[in-house]
Design a protein around this motif. Structure first.
Motif, mmCIF file in Angstrom:
data_model
loop_
_atom_site.group_PDB
_atom_site.id
_atom_site.type_symbol
_atom_site.label_atom_id
_atom_site.label_comp_id
_atom_site.label_asym_id
_atom_site.label_seq_id
_atom_site.Cartn_x
_atom_site.Cartn_y
_atom_site.Cartn_z
ATOM 1 N N ARG A 1 0.846 -1.211 0.000
ATOM 2 C CA ARG A 1 0.000 0.000 0.000
ATOM 3 C C ARG A 1 0.877 1.255 0.000
ATOM 4 O O ARG A 1 0.594 2.225 -0.711
ATOM 5 N N VAL A 2 1.942 1.247 0.774
ATOM 6 C CA VAL A 2 2.830 2.412 0.829
ATOM 7 C C VAL A 2 3.567 2.578 -0.497
ATOM 8 O O VAL A 2 3.774 3.703 -0.975
ATOM 9 N N ARG A 3 3.926 1.446 -1.102
ATOM 10 C CA ARG A 3 4.599 1.545 -2.406
ATOM 11 C C ARG A 3 3.702 2.257 -3.421
ATOM 12 O O ARG A 3 4.179 3.081 -4.210
ATOM 13 N N GLU A 4 2.412 1.971 -3.378
ATOM 14 C CA GLU A 4 1.484 2.665 -4.278
ATOM 15 C C GLU A 4 1.532 4.172 -4.054
ATOM 16 O O GLU A 4 1.522 4.964 -4.994
ATOM 17 N N LYS A 5 1.593 4.555 -2.781
ATOM 18 C CA LYS A 5 1.639 5.998 -2.470
ATOM 19 C C LYS A 5 2.949 6.616 -2.947
ATOM 20 O O LYS A 5 2.971 7.741 -3.464
ATOM 21 N N VAL A 6 4.033 5.881 -2.758
ATOM 22 C CA VAL A 6 5.335 6.391 -3.204
ATOM 23 C C VAL A 6 5.329 6.550 -4.722
ATOM 24 O O VAL A 6 5.797 7.570 -5.264
ATOM 25 N N LEU A 7 4.781 5.557 -5.410
ATOM 26 C CA LEU A 7 4.755 5.623 -6.871
ATOM 27 C C LEU A 7 3.855 6.763 -7.357
ATOM 28 O O LEU A 7 4.166 7.436 -8.342
ATOM 29 N N ALA A 8 2.746 6.999 -6.643
ATOM 30 C CA ALA A 8 1.856 8.105 -7.027
ATOM 31 C C ALA A 8 2.587 9.444 -6.904
ATOM 32 O O ALA A 8 2.523 10.298 -7.797
ATOM 33 N N ALA A 9 3.316 9.587 -5.772
ATOM 34 C CA ALA A 9 4.058 10.839 -5.567
ATOM 35 C C ALA A 9 5.167 10.982 -6.603
ATOM 36 O O ALA A 9 5.367 12.062 -7.184
ATOM 37 N N ALA A 10 5.876 9.883 -6.841
ATOM 38 C CA ALA A 10 6.980 9.939 -7.807
ATOM 39 C C ALA A 10 6.455 10.221 -9.214
ATOM 40 O O ALA A 10 7.086 10.930 -10.001
ATOM 41 N N GLY A 11 5.277 9.661 -9.516
ATOM 42 C CA GLY A 11 4.682 9.893 -10.838
ATOM 43 C C GLY A 11 4.440 11.365 -11.066
ATOM 44 O O GLY A 11 4.710 11.885 -12.152
ATOM 45 N N ARG A 12 3.981 12.061 -10.027
ATOM 46 C CA ARG A 12 3.746 13.505 -10.193
ATOM 47 C C ARG A 12 5.066 14.263 -10.312
ATOM 48 O O ARG A 12 5.182 15.196 -11.086
ATOM 49 N N LEU A 13 6.061 13.828 -9.532
ATOM 50 C CA LEU A 13 7.372 14.481 -9.612
ATOM 51 C C LEU A 13 7.982 14.332 -11.005
ATOM 52 O O LEU A 13 8.527 15.275 -11.574
ATOM 53 N N LEU A 14 7.864 13.129 -11.549
ATOM 54 C CA LEU A 14 8.517 12.826 -12.828
ATOM 55 C C LEU A 14 7.593 13.055 -14.024
ATOM 56 O O LEU A 14 8.006 12.892 -15.171
ATOM 57 N N GLU A 15 6.323 13.353 -13.678
ATOM 58 C CA GLU A 15 5.311 13.570 -14.721
ATOM 59 C C GLU A 15 5.188 12.363 -15.634
ATOM 60 O O GLU A 15 5.204 12.468 -16.865
ATOM 61 N N VAL A 16 5.125 11.194 -15.013
ATOM 62 C CA VAL A 16 4.841 9.967 -15.768
ATOM 63 C C VAL A 16 3.772 9.188 -15.002
ATOM 64 O O VAL A 16 3.513 9.461 -13.832
ATOM 65 N N SER A 17 3.191 8.238 -15.648
ATOM 66 C CA SER A 17 2.172 7.424 -14.991
ATOM 67 C C SER A 17 2.830 6.498 -13.964
ATOM 68 O O SER A 17 3.852 5.877 -14.272
ATOM 69 N N PRO A 18 2.244 6.386 -12.757
ATOM 70 C CA PRO A 18 2.830 5.501 -11.730
ATOM 71 C C PRO A 18 2.974 4.074 -12.233
ATOM 72 O O PRO A 18 3.875 3.358 -11.805
ATOM 73 N N GLU A 19 2.109 3.647 -13.155
ATOM 74 C CA GLU A 19 2.200 2.264 -13.651
ATOM 75 C C GLU A 19 3.508 2.015 -14.393
ATOM 76 O O GLU A 19 3.940 0.877 -14.521
ATOM 77 N N ASP A 20 4.110 3.081 -14.873
ATOM 78 C CA ASP A 20 5.354 2.905 -15.636
ATOM 79 C C ASP A 20 6.593 2.926 -14.743
ATOM 80 O O ASP A 20 7.718 2.802 -15.234
ATOM 81 N N LEU A 21 6.354 3.122 -13.441
ATOM 82 C CA LEU A 21 7.499 3.280 -12.535
ATOM 83 C C LEU A 21 7.814 1.988 -11.786
ATOM 84 O O LEU A 21 6.947 1.156 -11.556
ATOM 85 N N GLU A 22 9.074 1.865 -11.406
ATOM 86 C CA GLU A 22 9.465 0.769 -10.526
ATOM 87 C C GLU A 22 10.428 1.325 -9.469
ATOM 88 O O GLU A 22 10.992 2.405 -9.634
ATOM 89 N N ILE A 23 10.535 0.556 -8.374
ATOM 90 C CA ILE A 23 11.483 0.957 -7.333
ATOM 91 C C ILE A 23 12.533 -0.141 -7.219
ATOM 92 O O ILE A 23 12.208 -1.298 -6.926
ATOM 93 N N VAL A 24 13.776 0.223 -7.487
ATOM 94 C CA VAL A 24 14.861 -0.751 -7.400
ATOM 95 C C VAL A 24 16.009 -0.105 -6.640
ATOM 96 O O VAL A 24 16.442 1.009 -6.979
ATOM 97 N N ASP A 25 16.468 -0.804 -5.613
ATOM 98 C CA ASP A 25 17.624 -0.346 -4.830
ATOM 99 C C ASP A 25 17.481 1.103 -4.363
ATOM 100 O O ASP A 25 18.410 1.907 -4.465
ATOM 101 N N GLY A 26 16.308 1.446 -3.903
ATOM 102 C CA GLY A 26 16.107 2.769 -3.321
ATOM 103 C C GLY A 26 15.998 3.878 -4.342
ATOM 104 O O GLY A 26 16.193 5.054 -4.039
ATOM 105 N N ARG A 27 15.691 3.519 -5.596
ATOM 106 C CA ARG A 27 15.547 4.515 -6.652
ATOM 107 C C ARG A 27 14.245 4.275 -7.397
ATOM 108 O O ARG A 27 13.919 3.143 -7.760
ATOM 109 N N VAL A 28 13.500 5.366 -7.591
ATOM 110 C CA VAL A 28 12.230 5.250 -8.306
ATOM 111 C C VAL A 28 12.449 5.766 -9.717
ATOM 112 O O VAL A 28 12.883 6.910 -9.918
#
Lengths: 159, 784
Positions: free
Chosen positions: B563-590
């Motif tokens: 659940r928290v990962r979803e929130k992190v991806l949502a926030a990162a999606g807005r920061l990077l201006e991409v869809s959260p579905e296209d994001l992944e988190i690997v080794d502490g990097r989104v």
């Protein structure tokens, strides 16, 4: 404190620091270390000398501090897990214990470390059988000992 | 990386990750209850009954009170405002035995607390305890459950009029027909030994009370902080949100620290009454006589078998010797009821009738200890199985394999309505036999026997009910609904806090839960801290027992992390201006999947989520925290333990040559920690087979009151133990995880005992009272 108690002054060196306390003659060395000096690494598991959790070094020799009175150690040199784990041999044991999963709840661990520390004093390349025999005076209820034995054997050959 | 919506298996889950908590214990800096000091605290010692059964005529505290340094002495009557402890199980037909926290009118076991002394230090408190004069009128003692059922037996609770608190029969299948169709019927009455958890750290508690509005803080060596808070609220008449239960490092529990102890309640009541912090730390003698005992049962078994060795049906009567009270939290039924339900074990038995009887006796109350119920039932069944195999001329391994639940038939519902999710029963037996090179070992046994040396092989396949939640409890015969929670929070710096209701007292939760959270979020394990053992900071949880932490804790943590990962991806999606579905988190990097350079660090996302209003969606919860609950279906781990021993019939000396364990707990989070659990449980099982027994004399005096006479296995008794891992992931649980804590103690007592008897096969041994002591071996070897 009440005034009716008989009290004696005890001076000893604990972990390289000279300490002076006025205590009852019946105070055990374990309680002296733990309660008077706040060195709580030394644990009390049975208070009758069987489990080994309270083992400390007195004049370099392992003793059961639950069955030793503080006055018996007066004038002597005591080393507890707090000091030993910082010395090179103790640090080696520490790393080996971690590597071999030689502890679970950690309550008996200081006793095993102190016993092992002294065991490795003038021994190297312990066999598994020797380690098992030498460690049989300490009880662990969690690990089944295999990790502890492996850790001590490995640390013995690390020089 | 294996991933689904709720559980991610990345670089940490499944790896032999060294424990993150070890240094604290290796440097002596970990704080156990005895190490904790609170300003102004006083110390408690208990006055304990020397009689097993007696009326308390009077208690004179005047001399004790007069001793310098004594602050108070209280009796049961002084604590009339404190409620009695009563077991929480709601089971039809079960009589309750509310227990005063200090005895009133009557004592029912040696060691029951009659008064409590509060003094400036423990030495003075013990001096004063010796000065409390209690006048007792001794009553006849019940020291055996069967004797306690007799009509003329002394009765512990006059208001009940009987010592039998529960008696109930159940029938499954058509057992009478099965017995009528059998070629052979075998039977045996087994009396399993009374042994105990005996954690290296005894029990203890420090209570602090503040007034206006009232607040109670109890620091205690407990496996179940939230359950203790509920119990304290009840007996003290305080609202639970005014009570804080916290646990420092806990030096082993093994079940003994689940139930609320009367002493914990007394310590809390004394702090409230006296207005100063009070501390009690149990000594070993107290633990041996007043800490809960376990596992004693009298089990009668009958087996209906064909000439080829197929089991057609089984009958069992299980009598639990519960001690002086049906203990709170766990009732008098935990032993016999669980043994009755689990008696079919890994075997396909369709016809089975049982009767369960719970009896109070004038011995220390029985409560949970690792493998509760299962150990005694398993020991009785496996001992009888060896007798059957020997009698029919079948190999004991083959007899077991013949009757096992077949591969490919999972999920399997037993006749007692347990639903085995998955397992590797025959595979595990084959694996363990291969580990010891069984055929060669039998050959060696024959050769050595010809030379007058006696080795034996004990084969003990087991399963265990794990992940004790609502469904598991129901399958065990205990309606005890529950759920547990985990809270995962990404802090503003990107570090992660995992708060759980599971206590850790050696199981390594700080490591395993960090592994699960780190994989779930895609961060490093060093960036995760696990918080537990404090009702003020941990979400509600039932605590740590019954092999529940890996499966329920692993499940709740992975749900919350997802659940928290979803929130992190949502926030990162807005920061990077991409869809959260296209994001992944690997080794502490989104980052955008497959393009790690085009991303931001986990810490940057966290900082933005907390402090950058631009990443907040309209009306959206941006707090990078989630609390999720989980109450999993029952899961069953399994395995096979084989012990190889040598017995000297002259000296009766037993040498355990080796032990192998093939274990299967589904998805393994950390193989190193799993092996540690297996090793430790087997060591306790060796103690249960050979050494540990809480004997009583005819007056109910406990005869094992020190570690000189209650013998714990040492490095000399516990041999090398080899562990193989099989993995049958549960189809029911998140991530396929099952529990692992109990199996070794369920199965090792039988493995070792069967091995000893196998070694003595030339004497046609029959042993039905445990443990296997030297005198019992001598008796066998004296037979012609």
């Amino acid at each position: 404190m009440t005034s009716s108690k008989e009290l004696v002054e005890v001076v000893m060196t604990v972990n390289q620091t000279e300490v002076t306390r006025t205590v009852e003659p019946r105070l055990t060395l374990a309680d002296f270390i733990r309660d008077e000096l706040d060195l709580t690494g030394t644990k009390l598991g049975c208070e009758h000398g069987v489990c080994g959790a309270c083992t400390v070094l007195l004049e370099g020799e392992p003793v059961r501090s639950c069955c030793t009175l503080a006055v018996q150690a007066a004038g002597g040199t005591v080393q507890t897990v707090e000091e030993l784990c910082r010395l090179p041999r103790g640090a080696r044991l520490r790393e080996s214990f971690k590597k071999h999963h030689a502890l679970q709840c950690g309550f008996c661990t200081p006793g095993f470390l102190v016993t092992s520390y002294e065991l490795l004093e003038d021994r190297d390349e312990l066999t598994v059988e020797e380690a098992r025999r030498e460690l049989s005076g300490n009880i662990c209820r969690c690990t089944g000992y295999q990790g502890i034995v492996a850790a001590v054997v490995e640390a013995s050959g690390a020089d | 990386m294996v991933e689904n919506k709720t559980f991610t298996r990345g670089k940490f889950v499944g790896a032999r990750v060294p424990r993150v908590e070890d240094d604290r214990f290796l440097t002596g800096s970990a704080r156990f209850i005895a190490d904790v000091k609170v300003a102004g605290m006083k110390h408690v010692a208990f006055v304990r009954s020397p009689y097993a059964h007696a009326r308390v005529v009077s208690v004179d505290v005047s001399q004790a009170l007069a001793l310098a340094g004594v602050a108070a002495v209280v009796t049961g009557e002084d604590l009339a405002d404190v409620g009695r402890l009563v077991d929480a199980m709601q089971i039809e037909g079960l009589s309750k035995t509310p227990q005063p926290v200090l005895a009133v009118d009557r004592v029912r076991f040696v060691g029951e607390a009659v008064a409590a002394v509060v003094a400036e230090d423990r030495y003075v408190a013990e001096d004063a305890a010796d000065l409390v004069v209690v006048e007792y009128e001794p009553l006849g003692a019940v020291t055996d459950a069967v004797a306690g059922m007799a009509a003329d037996a002394p009765v512990l609770f006059e208001e009940l009029g009987t010592n039998v608190l529960y008696r109930r029969s159940r029938a499954h299948g058509d057992t009478d027909s099965a017995f009528a169709a059998a070629d052979r019927v075998f039977e045996g009455r087994f009396h399993t030994n009374r042994f105990m958890a005996a954690p290296m750290e005894t029990r203890g508690a420090i209570a602090t009370f503040e007034t206006g509005p009232d607040r109670l803080h109890i620091q205690t060596s407990s496996q179940t902080p939230h359950l203790l808070r509920m119990a304290l609220a009840g007996v003290l008449g305080m609202p639970e949100q005014r009570i804080r239960v916290s646990t420092p490092a806990v030096g082993g529990g093994f079940g003994q620290k689940i139930a609320t102890s009367p002493e914990e309640v007394v310590v809390a009541a004394l702090a409230r009454r006296l207005g100063c912090p009070v501390k009690w730390v149990e000594d070993r003698r107290e633990n041996l006589i007043a800490g809960s005992h376990a596992k004693e049962q009298i089990i009668s078994l009958e087996l209906a078998v064909t000439g080829e060795g197929r089991i057609l049906g089984m009958r069992a009567q299980l009598i639990g010797d519960g001690g002086g009270y049906s203990f709170n939290t766990s009732s008098i039924l935990v032993e016999p009821q669980v043994a009755a339900q689990s008696m079919p074990g890994v075997y396909d038995i369709a016809n089975y009738d049982y009767e369960v009887i719970g009896v109070v006796t004038n011995k220390t109350p029985v409560a949970s200890f690792r493998g509760i119920g299962w150990t005694a039932g398993h020991s009785a069944r496996e001992l009888l199985f060896d007798e059957v195999a020997r009698d029919l001329g079948l190999d004991p391994a083959e007899f077991r394999r013949l009757n096992m639940i077949a591969p490919g038939s999972f999920p399997h519902r037993t006749c007692t309505d347990m639903l085995y999710d998955s397992g590797s029963y025959t595979e595990s037996l084959a694996d363990a036999l291969e580990m010891v090179d069984y055929r060669a070992l039998r050959e060696r046994q024959r050769e050595l026997r010809a030379q007058g040396r006696y080795i034996g092989i004990g084969i003990s396949p087991y399963n265990e009910l794990t992940g004790f939640g609502t469904d598991s409890a129901s399958q065990a015969g205990f309606p005890f609904p529950s759920h547990d929670n985990a809270m995962v929070t990404v802090e503003p710096t990107g570090k992660v806090t995992v708060a759980v209701g599971f206590h850790s007292h050696g199981q390594g939760h700080e490591t395993t839960f960090a592994q699960v959270a780190a994989d779930g979020l895609g961060v490093a394990i060093e960036d995760v801290a696990v918080v537990f053992g404090d009702t003020s900071t941990s979400p509600f949880g039932m605590g740590t027992y019954a092999s529940r932490s890996a499966i329920i804790g692993g499940g709740t943590v992975s749900l919350a992390a997802a659940r928290v990962r979803e929130k992190v991806l949502a926030a990162a999606g807005r920061l990077l201006e991409v869809s959260p579905e296209d994001l992944e988190i690997v080794d502490g990097r989104v980052s955008v999947a497959g393009d790690p350079d085009a991303g931001v660090s986990f810490a940057e996302v966290a900082g933005a989520a907390y402090f950058d209003p631009r990443v907040r969606g309209e009306g959206e919860d941006v707090y990078l925290s989630a609390t999720m609950f989980y109450d999993p279906p029952a899961t069953y781990s399994n395995g096979t333990i084989i012990a190889v021993v040598e017995v000297d019939p002259e000296t009766t000396e037993i040498t355990i040559e080796r032990i192998v364990a093939s274990e299967d707990c589904g998805t393994v989070i950390n193989p190193m920690i799993v092996e540690g659990q297996v090793h430790g449980a087997i060591a306790q099982g060796i103690g249960g087979a050979l050494l540990e027994h809480l004997a009583y004399d005819e007056q109910g005096q406990p005869l094992a009151t020190t570690y000189m006479d209650y013998l714990i296995p040492t490095t000399m008794e516990v041999p090398r133990i080899d562990v193989n891992h099989l993995e049958s992931p549960s189809p029911f649980s998140i991530g396929g995880i099952k529990g692992i804590g109990e199996g070794g103690l369920i199965s090792a007592p039988a493995a070792v005992t069967c091995a000893v008897l196998d070694a003595l096969a030339p004497w046609e041994p029959r042993l039905r009272t445990l443990p296997v002591t030297p005198d019992r071996i001598a008796e066998i070897c004296r037979q012609e």
